[in-house]
Design a protein around this motif. Structure first.
Motif, short mmCIF file in Angstrom:
data_model
loop_
_atom_site.label_atom_id
_atom_site.label_comp_id
_atom_site.label_asym_id
_atom_site.label_seq_id
_atom_site.Cartn_x
_atom_site.Cartn_y
_atom_site.Cartn_z
N ALA A 156 3.65 -6.07 -10.03
CA ALA A 156 4.23 -6.36 -11.44
C ALA A 156 5.73 -6.35 -11.27
CB ALA A 156 3.56 -4.96 -12.24
N PRO A 157 6.34 -6.97 -11.99
CA PRO A 157 7.82 -6.78 -12.02
C PRO A 157 8.24 -5.57 -12.31
CG PRO A 157 7.11 -8.27 -13.82
CD PRO A 157 6.05 -8.01 -12.87
N ALA A 158 9.50 -5.09 -11.80
CA ALA A 158 9.88 -3.87 -12.02
C ALA A 158 10.15 -3.49 -13.63
CB ALA A 158 10.96 -3.34 -11.27
N SER A 159 10.39 -4.68 -14.28
CA SER A 159 10.62 -4.44 -15.56
C SER A 159 9.43 -4.16 -16.46
CB SER A 159 11.14 -5.80 -15.93
OG SER A 159 10.45 -6.81 -16.08
N ALA A 160 8.36 -4.21 -15.76
CA ALA A 160 7.14 -3.95 -16.52
C ALA A 160 6.82 -2.49 -16.59
CB ALA A 160 5.82 -4.78 -16.09
N LEU A 161 7.72 -1.51 -15.63
CA LEU A 161 7.50 -0.25 -15.58
C LEU A 161 8.12 0.39 -16.77
CD1 LEU A 161 8.43 0.48 -11.80
CD2 LEU A 161 6.34 0.70 -12.97
N GLN A 162 7.67 1.31 -17.21
CA GLN A 162 8.26 2.09 -18.16
C GLN A 162 9.79 2.71 -17.64
OE1 GLN A 162 7.05 2.09 -21.03
NE2 GLN A 162 4.87 1.53 -20.80
N ALA A 163 10.57 3.16 -18.62
CA ALA A 163 11.58 3.79 -18.00
C ALA A 163 11.61 4.87 -17.14
CB ALA A 163 12.47 4.23 -19.19
N GLY A 164 10.82 5.93 -17.62
CA GLY A 164 10.48 6.88 -16.48
C GLY A 164 10.09 6.62 -15.16
N GLU B 237 0.75 -1.30 0.06
CA GLU B 237 -0.17 -0.15 -0.09
C GLU B 237 1.00 1.41 -0.13
OE1 GLU B 237 -2.53 0.69 3.29
OE2 GLU B 237 -2.68 2.56 2.46
N LEU B 238 1.92 1.27 0.66
CA LEU B 238 2.74 2.35 1.02
C LEU B 238 3.59 2.74 -0.12
CD1 LEU B 238 3.16 4.28 3.12
CD2 LEU B 238 5.29 3.02 3.77
N ALA B 239 4.01 1.63 -0.83
CA ALA B 239 4.64 1.74 -2.38
C ALA B 239 3.70 2.49 -3.23
CB ALA B 239 5.16 0.46 -2.77
N VAL B 240 2.54 2.12 -3.16
CA VAL B 240 1.49 2.42 -4.27
C VAL B 240 1.31 3.82 -4.13
CG1 VAL B 240 -0.71 2.54 -5.01
CG2 VAL B 240 0.30 0.35 -4.71
N ARG B 241 1.05 4.40 -2.62
CA ARG B 241 0.88 5.84 -2.31
C ARG B 241 1.99 6.58 -2.51
NH1 ARG B 241 -1.42 5.08 3.06
NH2 ARG B 241 0.78 5.87 3.84
N ARG B 242 3.30 6.18 -2.41
CA ARG B 242 4.27 6.97 -2.76
C ARG B 242 4.56 7.08 -4.15
NH1 ARG B 242 6.71 9.82 1.41
NH2 ARG B 242 5.93 9.10 3.21
N MET B 243 4.28 6.07 -4.88
CA MET B 243 4.57 6.12 -6.61
C MET B 243 3.68 7.27 -6.68
SD MET B 243 6.92 4.34 -7.67
CE MET B 243 6.61 4.00 -9.33
N ALA B 244 2.41 7.29 -6.26
CA ALA B 244 1.38 8.22 -6.67
C ALA B 244 2.02 9.67 -6.62
CB ALA B 244 -0.14 7.77 -6.13
N LYS B 245 2.39 9.81 -5.15
CA LYS B 245 3.02 11.13 -4.80
C LYS B 245 3.92 11.69 -5.94
CE LYS B 245 2.90 13.08 -0.44
NZ LYS B 245 3.31 12.69 1.02
N VAL C 147 -0.13 2.24 -9.89
CA VAL C 147 0.89 1.19 -10.14
C VAL C 147 0.37 -0.13 -9.56
CG1 VAL C 147 3.20 0.41 -9.73
CG2 VAL C 147 2.76 2.84 -9.96
N ASP C 148 0.44 -0.91 -10.32
CA ASP C 148 0.14 -2.56 -9.84
C ASP C 148 1.34 -3.08 -8.92
OD1 ASP C 148 -0.02 -5.12 -9.48
OD2 ASP C 148 -0.09 -5.76 -11.14
N PRO C 149 1.44 -3.03 -7.65
CA PRO C 149 2.67 -3.10 -6.94
C PRO C 149 3.11 -4.70 -7.13
CG PRO C 149 0.68 -3.43 -5.41
CD PRO C 149 0.32 -2.93 -6.70
#
Lengths: 271, 381
Positions: A148-156, A130-138, A144-146
Motif C-alpha cells: 500500500a502507498p505510505a499515504s494510506a497509513l494513518q498519521a500515527g 517481509e522484513l518491513a511487515v515484521r518491523r512494523m509489527a514490532k 500492514v499491507d507492505p
C-alpha cells in the motif's frame, strides 16, 4: 555532576550550546543530557527554541558556540546524513515518508537490500516486504499491507514506520519533533508504543511536544525551554502531570518568577 | 481499541506497555509485542485498500483509453485491424514510446526535458556530418554522437542540480541552443539543411541491420524499431521497479527532502535521468538517420518534445513527480498512434488529431490529479 567519574557518558550531551539567528540567540548556553534508554521530553512554547534544538541534533543546523557531544565525543554535523551516520535518526511530521511510495519501499529507502551481481543487481523485494511487515509489527502496527502507498497509513502509523526504520538501521538516538499534534488518542497511543519500543531497545529518545499530559505519560525526563534557555530540567519523580501543565502554560514568566522566588527564598530551590 | 479487533488486525497483542486499560484486568498479555490499536478492518477500509491497489497501477486509465479508442475506430473501419495499419501504428508508437519511456522516468524523478527532440536531430546530424563530411566509419561516428548526447544530458542535469532552476526552463534553453546549432551548423558545414548519401560508408550494412531491419508480415512492414521500443520499455520498467535506482527515482520526484534526509543520492539520480533521456534522443536520432540514409535539419519544433511528455502523462505520470509508470508511457504511445492512424483511416480531417489528443491529455490530467488527490489525502484518523 562533572566532578563525578562517569564510566559511560550520556549518549547526547549539550554543553553551553548556542545557536544564533543574526543577533538573536535562538538557543543560549544550553546545558542538557539525553541518556540512552530514556525518553527526554522537550517542552516549551512556540519560539522557545525547540525546533532549533531539533535542527541542531539532526544535523540541519550547525551550532555557533558550545559543544554537542555524541557518546562523549564533540561533533559538529555538516548534514543530516552525517547525523544519521552517527546513529541519530530524526522523525519529522512531514519528512518521515514519501507518500506515494509503498510502505516497504519507504522502509528501506536509501538502504535497499539487493541481490545479484551489478548489471543484474536488483531489489530483494520479498525479503524487504517481509522484513518491513515484521518491523512494523514490532513497533505496534501489525498486519500492514507492505504494497500500500505510505499515504494510506494513518498519521500515527507513519510515525511508527519512521521509528521502525530508525530501529532497524541501528540508530542510537531518536529525535521526534511535534509528533502528536494532529493525532487522536488512539493514534497517540500507537505512537507511544513505538516510542516505548524504541526505549526498550536502549535508544536515547528526544521527544519534542506541546502536550504536557502526554509527555508526562511516557517521558522519563523533562527539559523545559523558554526563550532559548533551560527553564527546567526535571525527572518524572519531580513533577506530576498537573505541575508540568502549569509549567508549560506559565512558560517564560514562570521561570523568571521561579528564579526570583528562589533568590528570595533559597529553601524553594531544594524542593 | 479492544482485543477483538487487534486479533482481526493481524496478530496477538503484547506488552512493552503496562496494561493500559485497568478496567479490563483480564486482558491477555502473553506475547512479546505491544498491543495493537490499529485501524479496525471495516469493509470501508478494505474497499479503500482495494481502491489504493488500483490507484497504484498508474497505467490503468491509459489501458482503458487504448481499448476504448481501438474499439471505436475498429467499428468505424475494420482496416485498422489489418497488418498494414498495425505496422504503421506500431512504427509510430515505437518512436514515440522510446522517447516517452525516457521522459516518463524523468517525470517520475520530478524533472522535465524539452530538449529530447532537438537532441535527437542534433545527434543524428553529428553522426551524418562525421560520416559524410569527415569520412568516418559509421560505428565510430555513432559512438561519437552518443558521447555528444551524453554530454548534453550531463550538462542539462548538472545545470538543473547545481542551480536549482526549473528543468523546464533549463531544457528549453538547451532545446533552443541545439536547434539553432543544428540548423546553422548543417548549413555551414554541409551547405544545405540535408546531409545524405551515407549508404556507402564503411559499416553501414551492419548499422542498417541493427537499426533498420524490416520484416514483411502480410501487407505490413514491421521495423526493428519495434524491438528497440520493447527492449527500452522492459529495461525501463525493470530499472524503475526492481532496482535501487528506481527507488531513488521515485523518492527524488515524490519527496525530495525526505529522500536527501535518508541518504538517497538525489543529485546523482537526477543527472543520470537526464543522461538517459539524452541516450533515448540519440537512439531516436540514429533510428531515423539509418532509416532515411541521411538527416534533414528542419525545425521539428517543440512539438516532438511535448509529444513525449503527452505520452508519458497519458500513461499516468504525475507532472509533479513521484508517481508514474514506464509501461503506462508505452501504452500512452500506442494510444497516441492508434488515434492518429484511426483518424487517417476513417477519413476524418487529420487536422482534428491534435484536438483529440488535447482531449485525451486533459482527461489524463484530470484522472492523474484525482489519483494524486486520493493518494495524498491524509485520513483524519
Amino acid at each position: 555532576m562533572s566532578a563525578a567519574p562517569r564510566v559511560v557518558p550520556p549518549l547526547l550531551q549539550l554543553r553551553r550550546l548556542t545557536v544564533r539567528y543574526g543577533n538573536v540567540d535562538a538557543l543560549s548556553r544550553l546545558n542538557a543530557t539525553f541518556p540512552s534508554g530514556q525518553i527526554t521530553c522537550v517542552l516549551g512554547e512556540n519560539g522557545s527554541g525547540k525546533s532549533t534544538l531539533v535542527a541542531v541534533l539532526s544535523g540541519l543546523r550547525r551550532h555557533d558556540d558550545g559543544q554537542l557531544l555524541v557518546a562523549g565525543e564533540p561533533v559538529r554535523f555538516r548534514s543530516p546524513r552525517q547525523a544519521r551516520a552517527a546513529g541519530i535518526a530524526t522523525v519529522w511530521q512531514d519528512l518521515a515518508v514519501a507518500p506515494l511510495l509503498s510502505v516497504w519501499r519507504n522502509f528501506f529507502l536509501g538502504a535497499e537490500p539487493t541481490r545479484g551481481m551489478w548489471p543484474l543487481r536488483r531489489l530483494d523485494i520479498d525479503a524487504a516486504r517481509e522484513l518491513a511487515v515484521r518491523r512494523m509489527a514490532k513497533v505496534g502496527v501489525p498486519g500492514v499491507d507492505p504494497d500500500a502507498p505510505a499515504s494510506a497509513l494513518q498519521a500515527g502509523e507513519r510515525q511508527s514506520l519512521a521509528i521502525a526504520r530508525a530501529l532497524h538501521f541501528g540508530a542510537r538516538a531518536l529525535i521526534l519533533d511535534e509528533p502528536t499534534t494532529p493525532m487522536t488518542m488512539a493514534r497517540q497511543t500507537l505512537f507511544g508504543q513505538a516510542v516505548l519500543a524504541a526505549r526498550a531497545q536502549g535508544l536515547a529518545i528526544v521527544l519534542v511536544t506541546n502536550n504536557p499530559r502526554y509527555a508526562h505519560l511516557i517521558g522519563d525526563r523533562f527539559l523545559l525551554l523558554a526563550g532559548g534557555q533551560v527553564a527546567g530540567n526535571l525527572t518524572r519523580d519531580d513533577v506530576d502531570a498537573d505541575m508540568l501543565t502549569a509549567l508549560m502554560a506559565g512558560g517564560e514568566e514562570l521561570s523568571t518568577l521561579t528564579a526570583t522566588l528562589t533568590a528570595l527564598h533559597p529553601e524553594l530551590g531544594e524542593r | 481499541m479492544d482485543t477483538g479487533h487487534s486479533a482481526r488486525r493481524g496478530g496477538p497483542a503484547a506488552a512493552v506497555l503496562p496494561p493500559d486499560r485497568p478496567d479490563r484486568p483480564d486482558r491477555p498479555v502473553i506475547t512479546d509485542r505491544v498491543p495493537s490499536f490499529g485501524t479496525p478492518q471495516t469493509d470501508e477500509s478494505r474497499s479503500r485498500r482495494l481502491a489504493g491497489r488500483a490507484l497504484a497501477r498508474p497505467s490503468l486509465p491509459a489501458l482503458a483509453g487504448l481499448l476504448l479508442v481501438s474499439v471505436v475506430f475498429a467499428v468505424q473501419n475494420l482496416d485498422l485491424l489489418g497488418w498494414g495499419s498495425l505496422a504503421t501504428v506500431l512504427d509510430s508508437a515505437a518512436l514515440l514510446g522510446i522517447g516517452g519511456v525516457a521522459v516518463a522516468l524523468l517525470l517520475i524523478g520530478g524533472q522535465f526535458d524539452l530538449s529530447i527532440g532537438a537532441a535527437a536531430v542534433a545527434s543524428s546530424l553529428v553522426s551524418a556530418l562525421l560520416i559524410g563530411n569527415a569520412g568516418w566509419g559509421v560505428w565510430p561516428a555513432l559512438l561519437a554522437s552518443l558521447a555528444a548526447s551524453l554530454a548534453v544530458g550531463l550538462i542539462n542535469g548538472l545545470l538543473v542540480v547545481s542551480t536549482g532552476l526549473p528543468s523546464f526552463l533549463v531544457t528549453l534553453a538547451t532545446f533552443l541552443i541545439l536547434q539553432g546549432t543544428s540548423l546553422a551548423g548543417s548549413h555551414a558545414l554541409a551547405g544545405s539543411a540535408r546531409v545524405g548519401g551515407l549508404d556507402d560508408a564503411p559499416g553501414w550494412g551492419s548499422a542498417a541491420a541493427l537499426f533498420d531491419a524490416t520484416r514483411q508480415l502480410g501487407e505490413g512492414r514491421f521495423r526493428v524499431s519495434l524491438l528497440w521500443w520493447l527492449a527500452v520499455t522492459a529495461l525501463g520498467a525493470w530499472m524503475l521497479w526492481r532496482t535501487r535506482f528506481g527507488n531513488a527515482v521515485f523518492a527524488s520526484g515524490g519527496a525530495r527532502r525526505a529522500a536527501r534526509e535518508l541518504g538517497v543520492p538525489v543529485r546523482t539520480t537526477t543527472v543520470a535521468l537526464f543522461c538517459l533521456t539524452a541516450m533515448a534522443g540519440w537512439l531516436l536520432g540514429t533510428l531515423s538517420l539509418v532509416r532515411l540514409g541521411g538527416v534533414q535539419a528542419t525545425t521539428p519544433g517543440l512539438i516532438t518534445a511535448v509529444d513525449f511528455i503527452v505520452v508519458a502523462v497519458i500513461g499516468g505520470c504525475l507532472l509533479t513527480g513521484g508517481f508514474g509508470s514506464v509501461v503506462g508511457a508505452s501504452i500512452g504511445a500506442l494510444l497516441y498512434a492508434v488515434t492518429r492512424e484511426g483518424i487517417a483511416l476513417t477519413g476524418w480531417d487529420p487536422r482534428w488529431f491534435q484536438a483529440l489528443l488535447g482531449v485525451l491529455l486533459l482527461m489524463a490530467l484530470l484522472a492523474n490529479g484525482e489519483v494524486r488527490r486520493r493518494l495524498k489525502a491524509v485520513p483524519r484518523s
